[in-house]
Design an enzyme around this catalytic site. Structure first.
Site, mmCIF file in Angstrom:
data_model
loop_
_atom_site.group_PDB
_atom_site.id
_atom_site.type_symbol
_atom_site.label_atom_id
_atom_site.label_comp_id
_atom_site.label_asym_id
_atom_site.label_seq_id
_atom_site.Cartn_x
_atom_site.Cartn_y
_atom_site.Cartn_z
ATOM 1 N N TYR A 181 0.830 -1.199 0.000
ATOM 2 C CA TYR A 181 0.000 0.000 0.000
ATOM 3 C C TYR A 181 0.864 1.249 0.000
ATOM 4 O O TYR A 181 2.071 1.182 0.237
ATOM 5 C CB TYR A 181 -0.946 -0.005 1.209
ATOM 6 C CG TYR A 181 -0.291 0.372 2.517
ATOM 7 C CD1 TYR A 181 0.494 -0.536 3.206
ATOM 8 C CD2 TYR A 181 -0.449 1.649 3.059
ATOM 9 C CE1 TYR A 181 1.108 -0.193 4.403
ATOM 10 C CE2 TYR A 181 0.152 1.996 4.258
ATOM 11 C CZ TYR A 181 0.939 1.077 4.925
ATOM 12 O OH TYR A 181 1.543 1.439 6.102
ATOM 13 N N ARG A 201 8.020 4.131 -4.596
ATOM 14 C CA ARG A 201 8.071 3.123 -3.529
ATOM 15 C C ARG A 201 6.981 2.065 -3.735
ATOM 16 O O ARG A 201 7.188 0.880 -3.483
ATOM 17 C CB ARG A 201 7.937 3.776 -2.146
ATOM 18 C CG ARG A 201 8.161 2.776 -1.014
ATOM 19 C CD ARG A 201 8.248 3.447 0.338
ATOM 20 N NE ARG A 201 6.998 4.115 0.685
ATOM 21 C CZ ARG A 201 6.854 4.885 1.772
ATOM 22 N NH1 ARG A 201 7.864 5.083 2.595
ATOM 23 N NH2 ARG A 201 5.689 5.465 2.027
ATOM 24 N N ARG A 204 -7.664 -20.484 -1.980
ATOM 25 C CA ARG A 204 -6.637 -20.320 -0.950
ATOM 26 C C ARG A 204 -5.561 -21.400 -1.018
ATOM 27 O O ARG A 204 -5.851 -22.581 -0.888
ATOM 28 C CB ARG A 204 -7.257 -20.320 0.448
ATOM 29 C CG ARG A 204 -6.233 -19.920 1.530
ATOM 30 C CD ARG A 204 -6.799 -20.030 2.930
ATOM 31 N NE ARG A 204 -5.819 -19.638 3.932
ATOM 32 C CZ ARG A 204 -4.848 -20.430 4.382
ATOM 33 N NH1 ARG A 204 -4.735 -21.664 3.905
ATOM 34 N NH2 ARG A 204 -3.989 -20.002 5.285
ATOM 35 N N HIS A 219 -0.976 -21.323 -0.359
ATOM 36 C CA HIS A 219 0.139 -20.414 -0.074
ATOM 37 C C HIS A 219 0.903 -19.920 -1.312
ATOM 38 O O HIS A 219 1.193 -18.735 -1.410
ATOM 39 C CB HIS A 219 1.121 -21.057 0.902
ATOM 40 C CG HIS A 219 0.659 -21.047 2.339
ATOM 41 N ND1 HIS A 219 -0.460 -21.699 2.766
ATOM 42 C CD2 HIS A 219 1.195 -20.476 3.436
ATOM 43 C CE1 HIS A 219 -0.604 -21.523 4.058
ATOM 44 N NE2 HIS A 219 0.386 -20.784 4.510
ATOM 45 N N LYS A 251 -1.846 -17.882 15.209
ATOM 46 C CA LYS A 251 -2.177 -18.317 13.835
ATOM 47 C C LYS A 251 -2.821 -17.142 13.100
ATOM 48 O O LYS A 251 -4.024 -17.142 12.834
ATOM 49 C CB LYS A 251 -3.095 -19.541 13.887
ATOM 50 C CG LYS A 251 -3.133 -20.340 12.588
ATOM 51 C CD LYS A 251 -3.743 -21.695 12.807
ATOM 52 C CE LYS A 251 -4.029 -22.441 11.530
ATOM 53 N NZ LYS A 251 -2.850 -22.688 10.700
ATOM 54 N N GLU A 277 10.291 -23.974 11.551
ATOM 55 C CA GLU A 277 9.162 -24.819 11.134
ATOM 56 C C GLU A 277 9.001 -24.674 9.632
ATOM 57 O O GLU A 277 9.703 -23.878 8.996
ATOM 58 C CB GLU A 277 7.881 -24.416 11.871
ATOM 59 C CG GLU A 277 7.456 -22.993 11.590
ATOM 60 C CD GLU A 277 6.233 -22.543 12.381
ATOM 61 O OE1 GLU A 277 5.302 -23.349 12.547
ATOM 62 O OE2 GLU A 277 6.211 -21.375 12.797
ATOM 63 N N LEU A 289 4.388 -22.025 15.405
ATOM 64 C CA LEU A 289 2.978 -22.324 15.612
ATOM 65 C C LEU A 289 2.860 -23.665 16.341
ATOM 66 O O LEU A 289 3.526 -24.635 15.970
ATOM 67 C CB LEU A 289 2.236 -22.395 14.278
ATOM 68 C CG LEU A 289 0.720 -22.493 14.463
ATOM 69 C CD1 LEU A 289 0.129 -21.176 14.934
ATOM 70 C CD2 LEU A 289 0.046 -22.933 13.178
HETATM 71 N N1 PMP Z 1 3.239 -24.110 11.142
HETATM 72 C C1 PMP Z 1 2.640 -23.184 10.372
HETATM 73 C C2 PMP Z 1 3.358 -21.926 10.061
HETATM 74 C C3 PMP Z 1 1.333 -23.424 9.884
HETATM 75 O O1 PMP Z 1 0.716 -22.508 9.122
HETATM 76 C C4 PMP Z 1 0.670 -24.650 10.211
HETATM 77 C C5 PMP Z 1 -0.742 -24.935 9.780
HETATM 78 N N2 PMP Z 1 -1.097 -24.734 8.502
HETATM 79 C C6 PMP Z 1 1.367 -25.590 10.989
HETATM 80 C C7 PMP Z 1 2.633 -25.272 11.460
HETATM 81 C C8 PMP Z 1 0.729 -26.931 11.362
HETATM 82 O O2 PMP Z 1 -0.289 -26.730 12.283
HETATM 83 P P1 PMP Z 1 -1.561 -27.743 12.371
HETATM 84 O O3 PMP Z 1 -0.985 -29.094 12.639
HETATM 85 O O4 PMP Z 1 -2.361 -27.207 13.509
HETATM 86 O O5 PMP Z 1 -2.254 -27.697 11.050
#
Ligand code: PMP
Length: 287
Positions: free
Chosen positions: A33, A52, A100, A102, A149, A182, A207
């Site tokens: 933005y 920018r 949806r 990623h 999350k 992770e 997470l």
């Molecule tokens: N780490 C991240 C960054 C996530 O987005 C997720 C879920 N999509 C997980 C780990 C796994 O979490 P869960 O087993 O609760 O799906």
């Protein structure tokens, strides 16, 4: 005076202006933005903000929704239609609306473009400036709360896209110490070279995966040795097995990392067993 917003090619009443529920800005913070101040109906520092904006879009590889010239015209028109003399213009460009997932949406997905303008009399700011204002301090946690999350998933999106472009299914993110945190949307596990199951402890800014917790219970029930301790990328390369867990992938064995084969290059026996146990249990206990 009724406000008007520009949304994807149309000027619409502000109160009825909407974007799609699967817009990537809404679901992933996958957007950029800019804001210009307006004096006498004209935008200040125009080129600086415009440059920018384009830099931000280029860095994220979001295609420009239109040429600079057209964008300039639409910005002016939005200011004009809102009769803003002193105020602000806001522009947001996202990677568009798509099912949806990623990674970036299919090539050709049009970016979402939203422009709003509003009045903000200079006299308001002048009153504060005459008195001076208070400030407070606050920890800079941008973004040190991966335990939440949130939909602020842009770093995860970029990691997953990088994986996809390298022909991989997932990216394991690595911290400043060289330790795996992770996956971009999964929790990371190995069976280390001594045969011990390892996954990073859930207190350390990852997470707290629900699948991870369920698999830990299965591991305990199986009497397998588990250490909740982070591991390095080198430890993954010399591990007997690697896998990741998530609600969408269950337990997923991995056979290589950065092109280096893990174990014998086949899904490991522990990961395979945990996947099957997890699926049995998940199906049985689902409500
Ligand atoms: N780490 C991240 C960054 C996530 O987005 C997720 C879920 N999509 C997980 C780990 C796994 O979490 P869960 O087993 O609760 O799906």
């Amino acid at each position: 005076m009724s406000r008007v917003a520009y949304v994807n090619g149309q000027y619409v009443p502000h109160g009825q202006a909407t974007v799609h529920i699967e817009d990537r800005g809404f679901q992933f913070s996958d957007g950029v933005y800019e804001v210009w101040s307006v004096f006498d109906g004209r935008m200040a520092d125009f080129d600086g903000h415009m440059t920018r904006l384009h830099r931000s879009m280029d860095e994220l590889r979001i295609p420009a929704p239109m040429s600079r010239e057209s964008l300039t015209r639409v910005l002016h028109e939005t200011v004009r239609r809102n009769r803003v003399n002193e105020g602000l213009v806001y522009i947001q460009v996202t990677r568009g609306a798509a099912r949806r997932d990623h990674p970036f949406p299919p090539e050709g997905t049009p970016p979402t473009l939203v422009i709003t303008a509003r009045s903000l009399p200079l006299s308001k700011g002048n009153a504060s400036a005459a008195k001076g204002v208070a400030i407070v301090t606050h920890p800079d946690i941008r973004w040190g709360r991966c335990d939440i999350k949130t939909v602020g998933l842009l770093p995860n999106v970029l990691a997953k896209q990088a994986a996809k472009e390298k022909g991989a299914a997932e990216a394991w993110m690595v911290d400043d110490m060289g330790l795996v945190t992770e996956g971009s949307s999964t929790n990371a596990w190995i069976v280390d070279k001594d045969g011990k199951l390892r996954t990073r402890d859930a207190q350390s800014n990852i997470l707290r995966g629900i699948t991870r917790a369920a698999v830990i219970k299965l591991v305990e029930a199986e009497g397998l040795e588990l250490e909740e301790r982070a591991f390095t990328v080198d430890e993954v390369k010399t591990a007997r097995e690697a896998f990741y867990t998530s609600a969408s992938g269950y337990v997923m064995p991995a056979v290589s990392i950065d092109g280096v084969v893990i174990g014998d290059g086949k899904p490991g026996p522990i990961a395979t067993k945990l996947r099957s146990k997890y699926l049995d249990q998940a199906r049985r206990d689902a409500i």
